[in-house]
Write an enzyme that holds these catalytic residues in place. Structure first.
Site, PDB file in Angstrom:
ATOM      1  N   VAL A 269      28.976  14.417   6.632  1.00  0.00           N
ATOM      2  CA  VAL A 269      28.737  13.095   7.233  1.00  0.00           C
ATOM      3  C   VAL A 269      27.576  13.155   8.236  1.00  0.00           C
ATOM      4  O   VAL A 269      26.653  12.333   8.187  1.00  0.00           O
ATOM      5  CB  VAL A 269      30.022  12.576   7.925  1.00  0.00           C
ATOM      6  CG1 VAL A 269      29.778  11.225   8.583  1.00  0.00           C
ATOM      7  CG2 VAL A 269      31.172  12.475   6.912  1.00  0.00           C
TER       8      VAL A 269
ATOM      9  N   ARG B  79      28.391  24.547  14.533  1.00  0.00           N
ATOM     10  CA  ARG B  79      28.977  25.880  14.683  1.00  0.00           C
ATOM     11  C   ARG B  79      27.914  26.947  14.452  1.00  0.00           C
ATOM     12  O   ARG B  79      27.862  27.950  15.123  1.00  0.00           O
ATOM     13  CB  ARG B  79      30.099  26.015  13.657  1.00  0.00           C
ATOM     14  CG  ARG B  79      31.196  26.931  14.010  1.00  0.00           C
ATOM     15  CD  ARG B  79      32.318  26.790  13.010  1.00  0.00           C
ATOM     16  NE  ARG B  79      31.876  26.115  11.778  1.00  0.00           N
ATOM     17  CZ  ARG B  79      32.672  25.740  10.798  1.00  0.00           C
ATOM     18  NH1 ARG B  79      33.941  25.957  10.891  1.00  0.00           N
ATOM     19  NH2 ARG B  79      32.203  25.135   9.726  1.00  0.00           N
ATOM     20  N   ARG B  80      27.037  26.706  13.442  1.00  0.00           N
ATOM     21  CA  ARG B  80      26.026  27.697  13.050  1.00  0.00           C
ATOM     22  C   ARG B  80      24.635  27.073  13.171  1.00  0.00           C
ATOM     23  O   ARG B  80      24.117  26.508  12.201  1.00  0.00           O
ATOM     24  CB  ARG B  80      26.271  28.138  11.609  1.00  0.00           C
ATOM     25  CG  ARG B  80      27.639  28.820  11.422  1.00  0.00           C
ATOM     26  CD  ARG B  80      28.060  28.834   9.985  1.00  0.00           C
ATOM     27  NE  ARG B  80      28.366  27.494   9.496  1.00  0.00           N
ATOM     28  CZ  ARG B  80      28.663  27.198   8.236  1.00  0.00           C
ATOM     29  NH1 ARG B  80      28.677  28.144   7.332  1.00  0.00           N
ATOM     30  NH2 ARG B  80      28.929  25.962   7.864  1.00  0.00           N
TER      31      ARG B  80
ATOM     32  N   ILE C  95      33.925   1.167   3.724  1.00  0.00           N
ATOM     33  CA  ILE C  95      34.466  -0.201   3.649  1.00  0.00           C
ATOM     34  C   ILE C  95      34.621  -0.794   5.048  1.00  0.00           C
ATOM     35  O   ILE C  95      35.318  -0.216   5.891  1.00  0.00           O
ATOM     36  CB  ILE C  95      35.847  -0.221   2.945  1.00  0.00           C
ATOM     37  CG1 ILE C  95      35.779   0.480   1.592  1.00  0.00           C
ATOM     38  CG2 ILE C  95      36.347  -1.650   2.791  1.00  0.00           C
ATOM     39  CD1 ILE C  95      37.130   0.620   0.898  1.00  0.00           C
TER      40      ILE C  95
ATOM     41  N   LYS D 130      45.447   7.698   8.057  1.00  0.00           N
ATOM     42  CA  LYS D 130      44.765   6.398   7.923  1.00  0.00           C
ATOM     43  C   LYS D 130      45.769   5.248   8.040  1.00  0.00           C
ATOM     44  O   LYS D 130      45.464   4.203   8.627  1.00  0.00           O
ATOM     45  CB  LYS D 130      44.025   6.357   6.582  1.00  0.00           C
ATOM     46  CG  LYS D 130      42.856   7.353   6.531  1.00  0.00           C
ATOM     47  CD  LYS D 130      42.363   7.538   5.119  1.00  0.00           C
ATOM     48  CE  LYS D 130      41.195   8.509   5.056  1.00  0.00           C
ATOM     49  NZ  LYS D 130      40.829   8.889   3.692  1.00  0.00           N
TER      50      LYS D 130
ATOM     51  N   GLY E 219      32.460  10.504   1.177  1.00  0.00           N
ATOM     52  CA  GLY E 219      31.100  10.889   0.808  1.00  0.00           C
ATOM     53  C   GLY E 219      30.183  10.735   2.006  1.00  0.00           C
ATOM     54  O   GLY E 219      30.410   9.884   2.875  1.00  0.00           O
TER      55      GLY E 219
HETATM   56  P1  NDP Z   1      32.017  19.085   7.504  1.00  0.00           P
HETATM   57  O1  NDP Z   1      32.974  20.205   7.452  1.00  0.00           O
HETATM   58  O2  NDP Z   1      31.105  18.876   6.352  1.00  0.00           O
HETATM   59  O3  NDP Z   1      31.104  19.223   8.815  1.00  0.00           O
HETATM   60  C1  NDP Z   1      31.647  19.589  10.053  1.00  0.00           C
HETATM   61  C2  NDP Z   1      30.517  19.816  11.040  1.00  0.00           C
HETATM   62  O4  NDP Z   1      31.066  20.149  12.298  1.00  0.00           O
HETATM   63  C3  NDP Z   1      29.559  20.948  10.671  1.00  0.00           C
HETATM   64  O5  NDP Z   1      28.251  20.580  10.978  1.00  0.00           O
HETATM   65  C4  NDP Z   1      30.015  22.106  11.565  1.00  0.00           C
HETATM   66  O6  NDP Z   1      28.958  22.990  11.928  1.00  0.00           O
HETATM   67  C5  NDP Z   1      30.464  21.355  12.786  1.00  0.00           C
HETATM   68  N1  NDP Z   1      31.470  22.080  13.567  1.00  0.00           N
HETATM   69  C6  NDP Z   1      32.660  22.574  13.150  1.00  0.00           C
HETATM   70  N2  NDP Z   1      33.317  23.152  14.158  1.00  0.00           N
HETATM   71  C7  NDP Z   1      32.523  23.054  15.244  1.00  0.00           C
HETATM   72  C8  NDP Z   1      32.608  23.473  16.597  1.00  0.00           C
HETATM   73  N3  NDP Z   1      33.691  24.112  17.045  1.00  0.00           N
HETATM   74  N4  NDP Z   1      31.595  23.178  17.439  1.00  0.00           N
HETATM   75  C9  NDP Z   1      30.507  22.510  17.007  1.00  0.00           C
HETATM   76  N5  NDP Z   1      30.346  22.080  15.725  1.00  0.00           N
HETATM   77  C10 NDP Z   1      31.350  22.352  14.872  1.00  0.00           C
HETATM   78  O7  NDP Z   1      32.885  17.761   7.801  1.00  0.00           O
HETATM   79  P2  NDP Z   1      32.617  16.281   7.284  1.00  0.00           P
HETATM   80  O8  NDP Z   1      31.231  15.884   7.607  1.00  0.00           O
HETATM   81  O9  NDP Z   1      33.092  16.148   5.883  1.00  0.00           O
HETATM   82  O10 NDP Z   1      33.676  15.449   8.163  1.00  0.00           O
HETATM   83  C11 NDP Z   1      33.411  15.151   9.511  1.00  0.00           C
HETATM   84  C12 NDP Z   1      34.436  14.128  10.003  1.00  0.00           C
HETATM   85  O11 NDP Z   1      34.318  12.934   9.232  1.00  0.00           O
HETATM   86  C13 NDP Z   1      35.903  14.560   9.881  1.00  0.00           C
HETATM   87  O12 NDP Z   1      36.639  14.027  10.950  1.00  0.00           O
HETATM   88  C14 NDP Z   1      36.350  13.898   8.570  1.00  0.00           C
HETATM   89  O13 NDP Z   1      37.735  13.659   8.514  1.00  0.00           O
HETATM   90  C15 NDP Z   1      35.586  12.582   8.662  1.00  0.00           C
HETATM   91  N6  NDP Z   1      35.357  11.930   7.383  1.00  0.00           N
HETATM   92  C16 NDP Z   1      34.746  12.606   6.379  1.00  0.00           C
HETATM   93  C17 NDP Z   1      34.523  11.992   5.151  1.00  0.00           C
HETATM   94  C18 NDP Z   1      33.831  12.705   4.042  1.00  0.00           C
HETATM   95  O14 NDP Z   1      33.680  12.103   2.969  1.00  0.00           O
HETATM   96  N7  NDP Z   1      33.394  13.948   4.207  1.00  0.00           N
HETATM   97  C19 NDP Z   1      34.953  10.589   4.933  1.00  0.00           C
HETATM   98  C20 NDP Z   1      35.525   9.956   6.091  1.00  0.00           C
HETATM   99  C21 NDP Z   1      35.730  10.620   7.272  1.00  0.00           C
HETATM  100  P3  NDP Z   1      28.135  23.842  10.823  1.00  0.00           P
HETATM  101  O15 NDP Z   1      27.289  22.839  10.097  1.00  0.00           O
HETATM  102  O16 NDP Z   1      27.348  24.799  11.612  1.00  0.00           O
HETATM  103  O17 NDP Z   1      29.184  24.453   9.943  1.00  0.00           O
HETATM  104  N1  HSE Z   2      39.609  13.499   1.578  1.00  0.00           N
HETATM  105  C1  HSE Z   2      39.421  12.114   1.835  1.00  0.00           C
HETATM  106  C2  HSE Z   2      39.597  11.349   0.540  1.00  0.00           C
HETATM  107  C3  HSE Z   2      38.048  11.915   2.435  1.00  0.00           C
HETATM  108  O1  HSE Z   2      39.779  11.949  -0.533  1.00  0.00           O
HETATM  109  O2  HSE Z   2      39.591  10.124   0.558  1.00  0.00           O
HETATM  110  C4  HSE Z   2      37.925  10.668   3.244  1.00  0.00           C
HETATM  111  O3  HSE Z   2      38.792  10.618   4.302  1.00  0.00           O
END
Ligand code: NDP
Ligand code: HSE
Length: 434
Positions: free
Chosen positions: A15, A46-47, A138, A207, A309
């Site tokens: 995201v 994190r990285r 949405i 949710k 996504g």
């Molecule tokens: P990702 O796992 O793809 O990304 C997580 C990010 O957080 C990475 O950039 C990671 O760093 C960073 N991170 C993790 N731990 C730490 C830490 N301790 N300190 C600093 N940075 C940290 O997650 P998503 O993007 O998929 O999801 C993010 C949020 O959005 C979540 O709450 C998820 O539930 C929500 N969400 C996601 C959806 C999706 O489709 N993916 C849909 C709706 C909501 P690094 O890049 O270095 O690993």
């Molecule tokens: N894992 C979730 C899904 C991502 O399948 O809808 C969005 O929260």
């Protein structure tokens, strides 16, 4: 020269990276819409040295010190797209108490401890926006928390998890088992390596808690949600649903109404259920999400789109960034959390639903009467019975009228104890239509 609105971006994964891309691609339009340019002050990950492809961002912005970034004086808004409970909660509370508005997609945290975030926002006079936390792209939370605030919402029924909807749609289309459909979802990238949060219903329950809180002006947490996943849904269940003109969906259902003692209360549940093919949610296929809202004056409303996504979720995050940035420039704050109704949570046993029960019984005189007697003893009315013979046994498919879940569950329990019942092949709730 208008002072820019400066963002601390926490997370740059699926995201977060799309948030960066959209902020870059739309910078001129966003500045025009907000009335000030938006700048990224820093990005916590994190990285920090990990390759991020062609992301249009200065590598010097990356840091591992998220808390330090949140506390910086030149940060106006904190955007949290990391996920999980801690340390995300600490970062957001720190920002909000300091009067910095926050945007988050973190449904797990909001459902676990949303109250702490709302209290911190109120204490700091800051905005807390979280449109992306439910149903991705949405626009759903804004309508619930603003557009429908003059109305009374009675029920919210939704498909809010894309992974499970992809799996169940596959089972419906091909007759595949749960395991086969999950394998396909994993191979195509719809399911994560560890699919527990999705297939066991934790994601949908979080949710559901957020939706119920907004719809019913009551703090509802994940622990208040009755949760069942889809791992027990079999190909036979799906075939049985088809034979009834239904399909099976993982539904989140939040209802407001009188409980068994007449007290106004809230019931929130997530479980697989059969729904008629004519129901608007039945045609929601693939990994799409849809939410059906029923309100006293507005009637029935349907919200549909991509629930996950990078880009779709970032769209919702960007909408929130524009809203909080505008409020900031105008020196105002959005309406705070509305939890004044503070309704009690109704136990699952009081939820009123219908059951579809498939059981194998001995095929001899009096069996149907004995089975029907169990339903009668629990005051559960039978709507339809379908019997097919198999040598000395018969297969019975019984669908009930609406009854309290406790009575339906007790009926199934007593059926299990009858010696004429060889096995109970499946028990599924039926929703939508009579
Ligand atoms: P990702 O796992 O793809 O990304 C997580 C990010 O957080 C990475 O950039 C990671 O760093 C960073 N991170 C993790 N731990 C730490 C830490 N301790 N300190 C600093 N940075 C940290 O997650 P998503 O993007 O998929 O999801 C993010 C949020 O959005 C979540 O709450 C998820 O539930 C929500 N969400 C996601 C959806 C999706 O489709 N993916 C849909 C709706 C909501 P690094 O890049 O270095 O690993
Ligand atoms: N894992 C979730 C899904 C991502 O399948 O809808 C969005 O929260």
């Amino acid at each position: 020269m208008v002072k820019p609105v400066r963002l601390a971006l926490l997370g740059c994964g699926t995201v977060g990276a799309e948030v960066v891309r959209l902020l870059h691609e739309q910078s001129a339009d966003l500045a025009a819409r907000i009335g000030a340019p938006v700048e990224i002050a820093g990005i916590a990950v994190r990285r920090p040295n990990r390759s991020r492809g062609d992301l249009p961002v200065d590598p010097a912005l990356f840091t591992t010190d998220a808390l330090g970034l949140v506390k910086r004086d030149d940060v106006d808004v904190v955007v949290e797209v990391v996920g999980g409970i801690e340390p995300a909660r600490t970062w957001l509370v720190e920002a909000l108490r300091a009067g910095k508005s926050a945007v988050t997609a973190n449904k797990a945290l909001l459902a676990e401890d949303g109250g702490t975030l709302h209290d911190a926002a109120a204490a700091g006079g800051a905005d807390l926006y979280y449109e992306a936390s439910v149903a991705g792209a949405i626009p759903l939370l804004r309508p619930l928390r603003e557009s429908l605030h003059g109305d009374s919402i009675t029920r919210v029924t939704g498909i809010v998890n894309g992974t499970t909807n992809f799996i169940l749609s596959g089972m419906d289309a091909t007759g595949a088992s749960f395991t086969e459909a999950l394998e396909e979802a994993t191979a195509l990238g719809y399911a994560e390596a560890d699919p527990t949060a999705d297939v066991e219903g934790f994601d949908a329950a979080a949710k559901a808690a957020i939706l119920a809180s907004l719809a019913f002006h009551t703090r509802v947490g994940a622990a208040d949600v009755h949760r069942e996943g889809i791992t027990e849904v079999s190909a036979a269940d799906m075939a049985s649903a088809k034979a009834m003109g239904c399909t099976i969906k993982l539904l989140c259902i939040a209802e407001r109404g009188p409980g068994a003692d007449g007290t106004e209360s809230v019931s929130v549940r997530v479980h697989p259920a059969m729904i008629p093919r004519s129901h608007p949610l039945a045609s929601v296929g693939d990994a799409f999400n849809a939410v059906f809202v029923e309100a006293v004056a507005a009637g029935q409303l349907m919200f549909y789109g991509r629930g996950a996504g990078g880009a779709p979720t970032a769209s919702a995050v960007l909408g929130d960034i524009v809203a909080v940035a505008r409020n900031r420039l105008a020196g105002v704050r959005a309406a705070s959390e509305s939890a004044y109704a503070d309704l009690p949570i109704r136990p699952m046993g009081e939820a009123v639903t219908r059951y579809h029960i498939s059981l194998d019984v001995a095929d001899r005189a009096g069996v149907l009467a004995a089975v029907a007697g169990v339903f009668a003893r629990h005051d559960v009315s039978i709507a339809t019975v379908r019997q097919s013979g198999r040598e000395a046994d018969a297969s019975l498919v019984i669908v009930t009228h609406r009854a309290p879940d406790a009575a339906l569950a007790a009926t199934v329990e007593e059926l299990r104890g009858l010696d004429i019942v060889r096995s109970i092949a499946s028990v599924l709730r039926v929703e939508g239509g009579q």
